[in-house]
Write an enzyme that holds these catalytic residues in place. Sequence first.
Site, PDB file in Angstrom:
ATOM      1  N   GLU A 162       0.816  -1.217   0.000  1.00 40.70           N
ATOM      2  CA  GLU A 162       0.000   0.000   0.000  1.00 40.70           C
ATOM      3  C   GLU A 162       0.848   1.264   0.000  1.00 40.70           C
ATOM      4  O   GLU A 162       0.385   2.344   0.378  1.00 40.70           O
ATOM      5  CB  GLU A 162      -0.968  -0.032   1.193  1.00 40.70           C
ATOM      6  CG  GLU A 162      -1.831  -1.280   1.234  1.00 40.70           C
ATOM      7  CD  GLU A 162      -3.296  -1.052   0.908  1.00 40.70           C
ATOM      8  OE1 GLU A 162      -3.783   0.046   1.151  1.00 40.70           O
ATOM      9  OE2 GLU A 162      -3.948  -1.985   0.400  1.00 40.70           O
ATOM     10  N   HIS A 230      -3.428   1.855   7.935  1.00 40.25           N
ATOM     11  CA  HIS A 230      -2.062   2.102   7.458  1.00 40.25           C
ATOM     12  C   HIS A 230      -1.221   2.608   8.618  1.00 40.25           C
ATOM     13  O   HIS A 230      -1.738   3.231   9.553  1.00 40.25           O
ATOM     14  CB  HIS A 230      -2.039   3.160   6.341  1.00 40.25           C
ATOM     15  CG  HIS A 230      -2.707   2.730   5.079  1.00 40.25           C
ATOM     16  ND1 HIS A 230      -3.549   3.551   4.360  1.00 40.25           N
ATOM     17  CD2 HIS A 230      -2.651   1.571   4.392  1.00 40.25           C
ATOM     18  CE1 HIS A 230      -3.993   2.922   3.282  1.00 40.25           C
ATOM     19  NE2 HIS A 230      -3.459   1.710   3.287  1.00 40.25           N
ATOM     20  N   CYS A 347      -2.464  11.402   3.944  1.00 40.43           N
ATOM     21  CA  CYS A 347      -2.960  10.499   2.904  1.00 40.43           C
ATOM     22  C   CYS A 347      -2.936  11.166   1.537  1.00 40.43           C
ATOM     23  O   CYS A 347      -2.750  10.506   0.514  1.00 40.43           O
ATOM     24  CB  CYS A 347      -4.391  10.061   3.213  1.00 40.43           C
ATOM     25  SG  CYS A 347      -4.541   8.808   4.498  1.00 40.43           S
TER      26      CYS A 347
END
Length: 416
Positions: A162, A230, A347
């Site tokens: 990711e 995350h 993000c």
Amino acid sequence: MALVEINFDGIVGPSHNYAGLSPGNLAASANAGQVSHPRAAALEGIAKMRANLALGLTQGILPPHRRPDRAWLATLAADPEKADPWLRAAALSASPMWAANAATISPASDTADGRCHLTVANLQTMPHRSHEWPETLAQLRLAFAHPAFAVHRAIPPPFGDEGAANHMRLAPSHDAPGVEIFVHGVAGGGHPVRQHLEAGRAVARAHGLDPARTLHVAQSEAAIAAGAFHNDVVAVADRLTLFAHEQAFADPHALYAELRALLPEIAIVEVPAAAVPLADAIRSYLFNAQLVTLPTGEQALILPAEARETPSVWRWLEGMVAGNGPIRRIELVDVRQSMRNGGGPACLRLRVVCDPATVDPRFLVDAGRLDRIAAVIDRAWPDSIDPDMLASPDLWVSIERARATLLAELDLTALI
């Protein structure tokens, strides 16, 4: 060659909606089915970039992906007008806006061949994100076509990767060798583990990193179970500062000991759970912040406005800034539309340490260029999207037209 950190922000696309496609992301699940506001979301992102420029930071952009992804639907033999609603929603997802998941970056100072390496993330755990990587690869190969870069294809499934959201770098300066930290999950307490150990190892090998200065660290199960899908939801690093929650890592003491051995001058700012419970840290996205070094040498934390609205978080931040730690400044930004879908300031950006002169200038912005982008968004992006509208052919066409208009403004029609 002057190396600087460039924040490449994903421009929020015209299909931004709340379909709740991301299990384990508490905000995305909580807001599923709500009306979204793509125009407001994109303009919030532009305002954040303007604020970064005002701080003296170098700013880049990554444009929205092709949405709806009709080619992806075709690989599933899905008729756009008859496909299951969740498939239509996945084809319309604006998730590429969260550029921290685009790739993992190792600057030239760390790599064996002296080039900056980028490996595109496969995002294979979530169907709505699994079809992002080919277009991300095309964008990055265009933006970083200079010989100073090496852009790698995604790690193949089943190894979930990711991107930079699970990667941190610590170094005394951009041109000094650093320590790169790859954070993976082992168990998620009922939530999916998205970053696999073998993916991090593969990226480190591809980038030619020194094994002695490369750490592979497990995220704590408690963090994932609480909604830290995350690592950047519970930890962030910049230069010689690691800012992390007490419950971020499975074995924080071992990690800190390794880091102090490699970087004796490191400052580890750990937020105790007794002061800020994990739930508050995740709800406010305290750690999903941009930790940056300003041109003055001062470190600043760029936080979502929700941090001030969470009493335990704001109380701790006020005490931190009043102390004598490395983080001396707090900046708040409004990215509420992104936050409601589970993505804070960190993000929205991909950090690349490089010489700006080696980057395709179409991917870099100044205040004037941001004004032109904002003008396109203001006239072309939908004001709102109700989930019931996702099947509308008219909406699909308007989203495609809006993106094409922006790419024309950016002189990036090759991406259409």
